[in-house]
Structures are given as structure tokens and as C-alpha cells.
Motif scaffolding. Structure first.
Motif, PDB file in Angstrom:
ATOM      1  N   LYS A  43       2.589   6.745 -22.359  1.00 59.10           N
ATOM      2  CA  LYS A  43       3.368   8.178 -21.733  1.00 59.10           C
ATOM      3  C   LYS A  43       2.780   9.113 -21.237  1.00 59.10           C
ATOM      4  O   LYS A  43       2.462  10.066 -20.774  1.00 59.10           O
ATOM      5  N   ILE A  44       2.449   8.176 -20.060  1.00 58.80           N
ATOM      6  CA  ILE A  44       1.724   9.181 -18.915  1.00 58.80           C
ATOM      7  C   ILE A  44       3.332   9.744 -17.837  1.00 58.80           C
ATOM      8  O   ILE A  44       4.133   9.246 -17.513  1.00 58.80           O
ATOM      9  N   LYS A  45       3.201  10.875 -17.633  1.00 59.04           N
ATOM     10  CA  LYS A  45       3.680  11.668 -17.114  1.00 59.04           C
ATOM     11  C   LYS A  45       3.002  11.754 -15.437  1.00 59.04           C
ATOM     12  O   LYS A  45       1.775  11.987 -15.154  1.00 59.04           O
ATOM     13  N   ASN A  46       3.792  12.287 -14.509  1.00 59.25           N
ATOM     14  CA  ASN A  46       3.731  12.227 -12.862  1.00 59.25           C
ATOM     15  C   ASN A  46       2.590  11.669 -12.670  1.00 59.25           C
ATOM     16  O   ASN A  46       1.629  12.133 -11.726  1.00 59.25           O
ATOM     17  N   LEU A  47       2.177   9.892 -12.566  1.00 58.80           N
ATOM     18  CA  LEU A  47       2.000   9.038 -12.177  1.00 58.80           C
ATOM     19  C   LEU A  47       2.514   8.892 -10.488  1.00 58.80           C
ATOM     20  O   LEU A  47       2.992   8.085 -10.700  1.00 58.80           O
ATOM     21  N   ASN A  48       1.329   9.256  -9.718  1.00 57.61           N
ATOM     22  CA  ASN A  48       1.186   9.319  -8.455  1.00 57.61           C
ATOM     23  C   ASN A  48       0.948   8.500  -8.116  1.00 57.61           C
ATOM     24  O   ASN A  48      -0.772   9.011  -7.686  1.00 57.61           O
ATOM     25  N   VAL A  49       0.979   7.260  -7.327  1.00 59.80           N
ATOM     26  CA  VAL A  49       0.461   6.004  -6.932  1.00 59.80           C
ATOM     27  C   VAL A  49       0.866   4.509  -6.271  1.00 59.80           C
ATOM     28  O   VAL A  49       2.272   4.816  -6.181  1.00 59.80           O
ATOM     29  N   GLN A  50       0.477   4.058  -4.810  1.00 61.41           N
ATOM     30  CA  GLN A  50       0.494   3.204  -4.263  1.00 61.41           C
ATOM     31  C   GLN A  50       0.016   2.188  -4.795  1.00 61.41           C
ATOM     32  O   GLN A  50      -0.808   1.910  -4.611  1.00 61.41           O
ATOM     33  N   ILE A  51       0.905   1.045  -4.035  1.00 58.49           N
ATOM     34  CA  ILE A  51      -0.133  -0.645  -4.775  1.00 58.49           C
ATOM     35  C   ILE A  51      -0.018  -0.849  -3.175  1.00 58.49           C
ATOM     36  O   ILE A  51       1.313  -0.794  -2.060  1.00 58.49           O
ATOM     37  N   VAL A  52      -0.801  -1.939  -2.614  1.00 54.31           N
ATOM     38  CA  VAL A  52      -1.351  -2.375  -1.768  1.00 54.31           C
ATOM     39  C   VAL A  52      -1.898  -3.864  -2.317  1.00 54.31           C
ATOM     40  O   VAL A  52      -2.989  -3.530  -2.651  1.00 54.31           O
ATOM     41  N   LEU A  53      -1.779  -5.060  -1.558  1.00 56.68           N
ATOM     42  CA  LEU A  53      -2.004  -6.557  -2.007  1.00 56.68           C
ATOM     43  C   LEU A  53      -2.699  -6.648  -0.407  1.00 56.68           C
ATOM     44  O   LEU A  53      -1.814  -6.738   0.760  1.00 56.68           O
ATOM     45  N   THR A  54      -3.495  -7.779  -0.445  1.00 56.21           N
ATOM     46  CA  THR A  54      -4.203  -7.950   0.443  1.00 56.21           C
ATOM     47  C   THR A  54      -4.775  -9.120   0.444  1.00 56.21           C
ATOM     48  O   THR A  54      -4.861  -9.470  -1.226  1.00 56.21           O
ATOM     49  N   ASP A  55      -5.288  -9.936   1.745  1.00 54.81           N
ATOM     50  CA  ASP A  55      -5.778 -11.155   0.729  1.00 54.81           C
ATOM     51  C   ASP A  55      -7.336 -10.923   1.172  1.00 54.81           C
ATOM     52  O   ASP A  55      -8.403 -11.519   1.275  1.00 54.81           O
ATOM     53  N   ASP A  56      -8.007  -9.442   2.217  1.00 58.78           N
ATOM     54  CA  ASP A  56      -9.116  -9.721   2.394  1.00 58.78           C
ATOM     55  C   ASP A  56      -9.568  -8.151   1.713  1.00 58.78           C
ATOM     56  O   ASP A  56      -9.266  -6.823   2.525  1.00 58.78           O
ATOM     57  N   MET A  57     -10.491  -8.233   0.499  1.00 58.89           N
ATOM     58  CA  MET A  57     -10.281  -6.670  -0.086  1.00 58.89           C
ATOM     59  C   MET A  57     -11.568  -6.089   0.200  1.00 58.89           C
ATOM     60  O   MET A  57     -11.056  -4.913   0.757  1.00 58.89           O
ATOM     61  N   TYR A  58     -12.101  -6.226   1.241  1.00 58.84           N
ATOM     62  CA  TYR A  58     -13.641  -6.096   1.917  1.00 58.84           C
ATOM     63  C   TYR A  58     -12.789  -4.941   2.456  1.00 58.84           C
ATOM     64  O   TYR A  58     -13.183  -3.491   2.982  1.00 58.84           O
ATOM     65  N   THR A  59     -12.093  -5.709   4.221  1.00 54.89           N
ATOM     66  CA  THR A  59     -11.014  -4.423   5.192  1.00 54.89           C
ATOM     67  C   THR A  59     -10.077  -4.133   4.759  1.00 54.89           C
ATOM     68  O   THR A  59     -10.449  -3.058   5.393  1.00 54.89           O
ATOM     69  N   CYS A  60      -9.537  -4.277   3.383  1.00 50.43           N
ATOM     70  CA  CYS A  60      -8.540  -3.537   3.145  1.00 50.43           C
ATOM     71  C   CYS A  60      -9.243  -1.893   2.923  1.00 50.43           C
ATOM     72  O   CYS A  60      -8.333  -1.067   2.789  1.00 50.43           O
ATOM     73  N   GLN A  61     -10.434  -1.779   1.545  1.00 45.05           N
ATOM     74  CA  GLN A  61      -9.852  -1.003   0.904  1.00 45.05           C
ATOM     75  C   GLN A  61     -11.329   0.127   1.920  1.00 45.05           C
ATOM     76  O   GLN A  61     -11.242   1.378   1.413  1.00 45.05           O
ATOM     77  N   LYS A  62     -11.470   0.081   2.701  1.00 41.64           N
ATOM     78  CA  LYS A  62     -12.279   0.917   3.814  1.00 41.64           C
ATOM     79  C   LYS A  62     -11.093   1.860   4.322  1.00 41.64           C
ATOM     80  O   LYS A  62     -11.644   2.194   5.497  1.00 41.64           O
TER      81      LYS A  62
END
Length: 275
Positions: free
Chosen positions: A17-36
Motif C-alpha cells: 500500500k505504497i503511495k506516491n512512489l517516484n522512481v525511474q528504472i535504468v538498465l545497464t551492462d556496466d553498473m560501475y559507469t552507470c551508477q556514477k
């Protein structure tokens, strides 16, 4: 893959019962580079050289980045190749785990009147909250994994087939987390506590489903986990204060228990003994 993630997200939102969840999804092959690219790059990066950091990020399948401003979305980053080769139960675990982190951080900000998530870096007590959130996130994630892997729901239900499953899960998880605990000493105590919190989350579920059988399983297998008293103390603390609204005034108690634990050497905390 995003459709699958969104479907699981909707299940999570409806169930909790979560309300107002503001989130974007990102898919990547390279976690280290992407997360920066997301979050506070300097403040929340580990104090490791780049080669070591890259090596560490190779083992990360998902992560959450909080926004620079309170009205911006959280970011969930997933390693796409890992998701594609993983069974659905593991995708459920990852999505439930990371969404729980978001809910925890939002609640922590609300309870402590934060105006920016950057303030998380200014308060040493925040790291204690982060330890608790690892426990909370893995507890929800592992519960989802059990449901979609074995059809097991988190409730007391004595059943012989569940005893066999929980026995296997107990042994494999103690071995897995014990090895990771000792093998990640180079990253410091925070990383070691991270793995212990994951084990604590899983043990808390086993105790909830089969409380009597768990004691028997732990006494018979060839693992001498000398940190079990630490686990028991944390489990009692987290059971006493089951949600963040109750736990918020008690994070410093985690520090006391952890300090007692780290008076032991790594070898004293985890030791595999022969039959």
C-alpha cells in the motif's frame, strides 16, 4: 525486461500500500559507469581506487540512488545481463529489495525532517539506519524469493517439505554469507556488516516460518557461527521495533551490538569446523 520490472513494482506497491512512489528504472551492462551518473557522485562513492571499485561493482546486480532534490525521482539501476539470465524469483527479490530501500529512505527523511538526502552524509547515525535498511530490504526481497521459488509464504506453518527446504537454505546461506564476510574484509567493517544484515534478514524469516526447527538445524550442521549471539541480539532488537517509525529512536543500539561483535577477530566470528 522493463515490463517485468514494472509488473513486479506494481505488485509491491499494491501489497505494501505504497503511495506516491517516484522512481525511474535504468538498465545497464556496466553498473560501475552507470551508477556514477546518478545521485551524489563524490559524497556517496567508496574511498577505493578505481580498479578496486570496478572489481567490487562487477558483483552488484542492482542499486538504488537517491535524488539530489527531494521532489526528484529515486533511481533504480539493474544489471540487464544478470536479470535476463536469472529466474523470475531472483528478479522479484532484487526489485522488492531496492524498492524497500526507497521506502526506508523516504520514511527516514520524513521522520528526521530532512530537506535534502545530502544530509544523510552529515550524520554518523545514518550509517546505522543504512545497516537496518539492508536488513529490512533483504527481508522483503527474500520473502518474495521464497514465495516465487518454492511457494512458501512468511507465516508459521509446520510442514515437512518446508523443513527440508529451510534446512538446505540455512546451510547454503550460512556458508555463502560466512565466506563473503571474511572475503570482503578489505572493504572494511561496513561491507562486512552488510553481509551479516542479509543473513540476519534471512534467518529472521526462517525463525518466523519454523522457529523450533531452526534451532535444531543450526545445532546439527557442521558450522560454528560464533557471531550467533550478535545475530540473536539484533534479531531481538528488530523484532521489538518492527518498523522504521518505532526503530528510528533506537539505531544507536545497533552500534553497541556491533561494537561488541567486532571485539572478536574474523576467525572467531566465522569458523567452519569439521564433523
Amino acid at each position: 525486461m522493463k515490463k517485468t520490472i514494472n509488473r513486479i513494482m506494481n505488485s509491491y506497491i499494491q501489497f505494501f500500500k505504497i503511495k506516491n512512489l517516484n522512481v525511474q528504472i535504468v538498465l545497464t551492462d556496466d553498473m560501475y559507469t552507470c551508477q556514477k551518473k546518478y545521485g551524489f557522485n563524490k559524497e556517496d562513492s567508496q574511498t577505493l581506487d578505481e580498479a578496486t571499485a570496478r572489481k567490487n561493482w562487477k558483483h552488484v546486480a542492482a542499486c538504488m540512488k537517491y535524488p539530489k532534490h527531494m521532489n526528484e525521482p529515486f533511481t533504480l539501476i539493474f544489471k540487464e545481463p544478470y536479470l535476463r539470465r536469472s529466474p523470475l524469483c531472483e528478479v522479484y527479490r532484487l526489485v522488492f529489495h531496492e524498492l524497500t530501500h526507497i521506502c526506508d529512505y523516504r520514511d527516514y527523511a520524513r521522520l528526521n525532517h530532512l530537506t535534502s538526502y545530502r544530509q544523510l552524509f552529515d550524520d554518523p547515525e545514518t550509517v546505522l539506519f543504512q545497516h537496518w535498511s539492508e536488513y529490512h530490504a533483504e527481508r522483503r526481497g527474500y520473502a518474495a524469493w521464497l514465495k516465487h521459488r518454492y511457494g512458501i509464504r512468511v507465516k508459521y506453518d509446520i510442514n515437512n517439505s518446508k523443513v527440508d527446504i529451510l534446512h538446505k537454505e540455512t546451510v547454503s546461506n550460512i556458508q555463502y554469507y560466512g565466506e563473503h564476510y571474511t572475503n570482503t574484509a578489505e572493504y572494511g567493517s561496513t561491507r562486512q556488516i552488510y553481509f551479516t544484515m542479509h543473513l540476519l534478514a534471512r534467518m529472521s524469516i526462517w525463525m518466523q516460518i519454523l522457529p523450533y526447527q531452526m534451532s535444531d538445524i543450526l545445532s546439527k550442521d557442521p558450522f560454528d557461527y560464533k557471531g550467533i549471539e550478535w545475530i540473536k541480539k539484533l534479531m531481538y532488537l528488530f523484532h521489538k521495533y518492527p518498523n522504521i517509525d518505532q526503530m528510528n529512536d533506537h539505531f544507536m543500539e545497533i552500534a553497541k551490538i556491533v561494537a561488541e561483535n567486532f571485539s572478536l577477530s574474523r576467525e572467531e566470528i566465522w569458523e567452519k569446523v569439521s564433523l
